[in-house]
Design an enzyme around this catalytic site. Sequence first.
Site, PDB file in Angstrom:
ATOM      1  N   SER A 172       0.850  -1.193   0.000  1.00  0.00           N
ATOM      2  CA  SER A 172       0.000   0.000   0.000  1.00  0.00           C
ATOM      3  C   SER A 172       0.880   1.235   0.000  1.00  0.00           C
ATOM      4  CB  SER A 172      -0.885   0.028   1.248  1.00  0.00           C
ATOM      5  OG  SER A 172      -1.532   1.284   1.376  1.00  0.00           O
ATOM      6  N   TYR A 223      -1.657  -0.583  10.252  1.00  0.00           N
ATOM      7  CA  TYR A 223      -1.795  -1.080   8.870  1.00  0.00           C
ATOM      8  C   TYR A 223      -0.595  -0.623   8.029  1.00  0.00           C
ATOM      9  CZ  TYR A 223      -3.823  -1.123   4.104  1.00  0.00           C
ATOM     10  OH  TYR A 223      -4.056  -1.316   2.768  1.00  0.00           O
TER      11      TYR A 223
HETATM   12  P1  NAI Z   1     -11.228  -5.984   0.433  1.00  0.00           P
HETATM   13  O1  NAI Z   1     -11.510  -5.864   1.898  1.00  0.00           O
HETATM   14  O2  NAI Z   1     -12.321  -5.781  -0.530  1.00  0.00           O
HETATM   15  O3  NAI Z   1     -10.543  -7.385   0.118  1.00  0.00           O
HETATM   16  C1  NAI Z   1      -9.653  -8.010   0.991  1.00  0.00           C
HETATM   17  C2  NAI Z   1      -9.824  -9.491   0.846  1.00  0.00           C
HETATM   18  O4  NAI Z   1      -8.905 -10.175   1.705  1.00  0.00           O
HETATM   19  C3  NAI Z   1     -11.241  -9.929   1.272  1.00  0.00           C
HETATM   20  O5  NAI Z   1     -11.739 -10.825   0.301  1.00  0.00           O
HETATM   21  C4  NAI Z   1     -10.985 -10.630   2.586  1.00  0.00           C
HETATM   22  O6  NAI Z   1     -11.929 -11.632   2.877  1.00  0.00           O
HETATM   23  C5  NAI Z   1      -9.611 -11.218   2.350  1.00  0.00           C
HETATM   24  N1  NAI Z   1      -8.954 -11.610   3.585  1.00  0.00           N
HETATM   25  C6  NAI Z   1      -8.769 -10.854   4.697  1.00  0.00           C
HETATM   26  N2  NAI Z   1      -8.150 -11.579   5.635  1.00  0.00           N
HETATM   27  C7  NAI Z   1      -7.943 -12.809   5.104  1.00  0.00           C
HETATM   28  C8  NAI Z   1      -7.369 -13.999   5.599  1.00  0.00           C
HETATM   29  N3  NAI Z   1      -6.865 -14.073   6.834  1.00  0.00           N
HETATM   30  N4  NAI Z   1      -7.323 -15.088   4.794  1.00  0.00           N
HETATM   31  C9  NAI Z   1      -7.831 -15.037   3.541  1.00  0.00           C
HETATM   32  N5  NAI Z   1      -8.405 -13.927   3.020  1.00  0.00           N
HETATM   33  C10 NAI Z   1      -8.456 -12.839   3.806  1.00  0.00           C
HETATM   34  O7  NAI Z   1     -10.058  -4.952   0.173  1.00  0.00           O
HETATM   35  P2  NAI Z   1      -9.276  -4.478  -1.121  1.00  0.00           P
HETATM   36  O8  NAI Z   1      -9.351  -3.020  -1.132  1.00  0.00           O
HETATM   37  O9  NAI Z   1      -9.646  -5.240  -2.319  1.00  0.00           O
HETATM   38  O10 NAI Z   1      -7.788  -4.861  -0.655  1.00  0.00           O
HETATM   39  C11 NAI Z   1      -6.973  -5.836  -1.261  1.00  0.00           C
HETATM   40  C12 NAI Z   1      -5.551  -5.527  -0.881  1.00  0.00           C
HETATM   41  O11 NAI Z   1      -5.220  -4.236  -1.373  1.00  0.00           O
HETATM   42  C13 NAI Z   1      -5.305  -5.503   0.633  1.00  0.00           C
HETATM   43  O12 NAI Z   1      -4.073  -6.109   0.933  1.00  0.00           O
HETATM   44  C14 NAI Z   1      -5.239  -4.009   0.936  1.00  0.00           C
HETATM   45  O13 NAI Z   1      -4.451  -3.734   2.069  1.00  0.00           O
HETATM   46  C15 NAI Z   1      -4.637  -3.481  -0.343  1.00  0.00           C
HETATM   47  N6  NAI Z   1      -4.857  -2.058  -0.557  1.00  0.00           N
HETATM   48  C16 NAI Z   1      -6.126  -1.548  -0.770  1.00  0.00           C
HETATM   49  C17 NAI Z   1      -6.294  -0.183  -0.936  1.00  0.00           C
HETATM   50  C18 NAI Z   1      -7.627   0.447  -1.168  1.00  0.00           C
HETATM   51  O14 NAI Z   1      -7.710   1.674  -1.218  1.00  0.00           O
HETATM   52  N7  NAI Z   1      -8.713  -0.319  -1.308  1.00  0.00           N
HETATM   53  C19 NAI Z   1      -5.154   0.723  -0.908  1.00  0.00           C
HETATM   54  C20 NAI Z   1      -3.900   0.088  -0.670  1.00  0.00           C
HETATM   55  C21 NAI Z   1      -3.772  -1.251  -0.513  1.00  0.00           C
END
Ligand code: NAI
Length: 243
Positions: free
Chosen positions: A138, A152
């Site tokens: 991130s 985070y």
């Molecule tokens: P999201 O919350 O929609 O997706 C995250 C996914 O990870 C979910 O499907 C969740 O169930 C899964 N997850 C969480 N803990 C888990 C575990 N222990 N085992 C298996 N699956 C698990 O969020 P998003 O935005 O799609 O994020 C994806 C990645 O992108 C994350 O690593 C987040 O930190 C990163 N990110 C997102 C940003 C944003 O603005 N949305 C910005 C920077 C980074």
Amino acid sequence: MDKVAIVTGGSRGIGAATSKLLASQGYSVCVNYRNRSDEAEAVVAEINSNGGRAFAFAADVSIESEVIRLFEATETELGAVTHLVNNAGILFTQSRLADLSVERFEKILSTNVTSCFLCCREAVRRMKNGGAIVNVSSIASKTGSPNEYVDYAASKGAMDSLTKGLSLEVASQGIRVNAVRPGFIYTDMHSDGGEPNRVQRLSSQIPLQRGGTAEEVANSIAWLLSDEASYVTGSFIDIAGGK
Ligand code: NAI
């Protein structure tokens, strides 16, 4: 060589967009999820109806035994794992560091960093003929996310160091390890932080004047995984509209 990818947290947001894009590019995809099987199965159904190959597998990737099951199941179902996207991640309600509990801090580290370590370890142990890994870090690793989620941000800083170190360890084995650093992407994650409209609120402060989409992040992930990036390792792509 058949391309077999695991996408952790692939059931929604950036992970779902990445799973669909990789499948459209000919990868067989394991869509990992933690507990929303309906969302994961919907992603798999869309991929399969478009002629792709995917299956959903439940595993909490912060737990060693579940990660091992994830890799074994993928090998059985799709063949040897050649590509990995460490996308699973969480954040909690916006808070100052002085108010954070140690339980919250440890949960963030285990979900965001231990998971990345475990999946990277299982991948490099198995990638006998080379491969590629992309870690979803991130922009917070550089900004530190003051007053919101320093915990985070620290976890993403650790992912950056892990990416760099591992890339140098396995470069001679033909395994490339890179990371993307998104910021301000329209996904449901911001609801978990207590502010569903966070990206909207911050849009005017972003040089490109808007938030990004999950598909825009997926494009960079897919490029880093691909042979077009064959001379790229230990590198980071910031996807944060100029921030
Ligand atoms: P999201 O919350 O929609 O997706 C995250 C996914 O990870 C979910 O499907 C969740 O169930 C899964 N997850 C969480 N803990 C888990 C575990 N222990 N085992 C298996 N699956 C698990 O969020 P998003 O935005 O799609 O994020 C994806 C990645 O992108 C994350 O690593 C987040 O930190 C990163 N990110 C997102 C940003 C944003 O603005 N949305 C910005 C920077 C980074």
